[in-house]
Write an enzyme that holds these catalytic residues in place. Sequence first.
Site, PDB file in Angstrom:
ATOM      1  N   GLU A 166       0.839  -1.210   0.000  1.00  0.00           N
ATOM      2  CA  GLU A 166       0.000   0.000   0.000  1.00  0.00           C
ATOM      3  C   GLU A 166       0.873   1.258   0.000  1.00  0.00           C
ATOM      4  O   GLU A 166       0.700   2.183   0.790  1.00  0.00           O
ATOM      5  CB  GLU A 166      -0.975  -0.011   1.177  1.00  0.00           C
ATOM      6  N   GLU A 264      -4.892  -7.775  -0.529  1.00  0.00           N
ATOM      7  CA  GLU A 264      -5.577  -7.755   0.764  1.00  0.00           C
ATOM      8  C   GLU A 264      -7.055  -7.534   0.488  1.00  0.00           C
ATOM      9  O   GLU A 264      -7.413  -6.692  -0.337  1.00  0.00           O
ATOM     10  CB  GLU A 264      -5.053  -6.638   1.670  1.00  0.00           C
TER      11      GLU A 264
END
Length: 356
Positions: A166, A264
Amino acid sequence: MKLSSTLLFLGLFGLFTGLHGQSSEQMAAAISTETDAQFIYEYQGSKFVPPTGKTLLIMGQTKEGITDYQNNFGDEKQPGGWSAYWGIPEFKGVASAFKNNTGSTQNHQMLVDEFPNTVVHSAMWMVGILDIAKKTGLGTYDRVIKEYARWAKNVNRPIYLRIGYEFDGPHNELEPRDYIRAYRRIVDLFRAENVENIAFVWHSYAAKPYKNYSIADWYPGDDYVDWVGVSIFDHAYGGDDFGSECDAVLAFAKEHAKPVMIAESNPIQGIDMDNTKVWEEWFVPYFNFIHKKNIKAVSFINEDWTSLSIAGIEHWKDARLSNNKLVAKAWFEATAQKRFLHASKKLYKQLGYKKK
């Protein structure tokens, strides 16, 4: 009068729970399995990509979440991989168990020891805060990277490594220049150590980016990226539209001929015990996205978020599959489709990995 009252109650109860008399088979049948032709393209410079029409199924992400999954679903067909996390400053949670300050335990080696014929989905924490990325790029953590390299070679199985996962998330505060320098140094060190069983994953938050940088600003280059990853949390609650930022990541992956993984994912508003509405509201759009966008690997997080001390997720709920038997059954119906790759003696061959 009694019969009418009973029927009214059952009707209201069915509406409230979202069951509508559906079986798990009917719930799974609500998923569209068509693939949009524009997301079928040839990949270049990528490792361990499933064959055409296949998607690698991965579960995670903590020892506690994985244990809960095994306790409840150990008799089900096992996923093709398992997730774990570690941080670039220290070699912890890799070769042995480590309980971090979130209240969860990480242990890469457990995944290797307990789950044969599977891959390791490894997330390397690296942020801009405290100059972590800057120090990485300057070589401060070279010793840790080399130690991980030695461990990786010894496990002798495919590893999908998410470097600074991320990277574009505002919570990570990563400046593109620092991130790219650190990312390239990490990859160069692995290559210098002759580590051949790691696929490098460039994992985007797939939402509003830090300082509104363009996603391309963080890209380390085609020679350094095997896969492009996205996170899918709130995205799926909006139906089949996952947002312009997510679309941009998928377009970027296609432009650079890289396969996409959902690195995720979880219905963070929770999976309730007596309400299957989450299936229609989150899981159906989620699976539609996987099929339509030709997602090549998907990692689902089986987690009770209320048990973890993580800043910024205070409103996230308990979203373990074990909370709802019907939702769980529909999950296994959906992932039993021939598209999904599970643990098997032929998995490594399917991924193009030759075990040494």
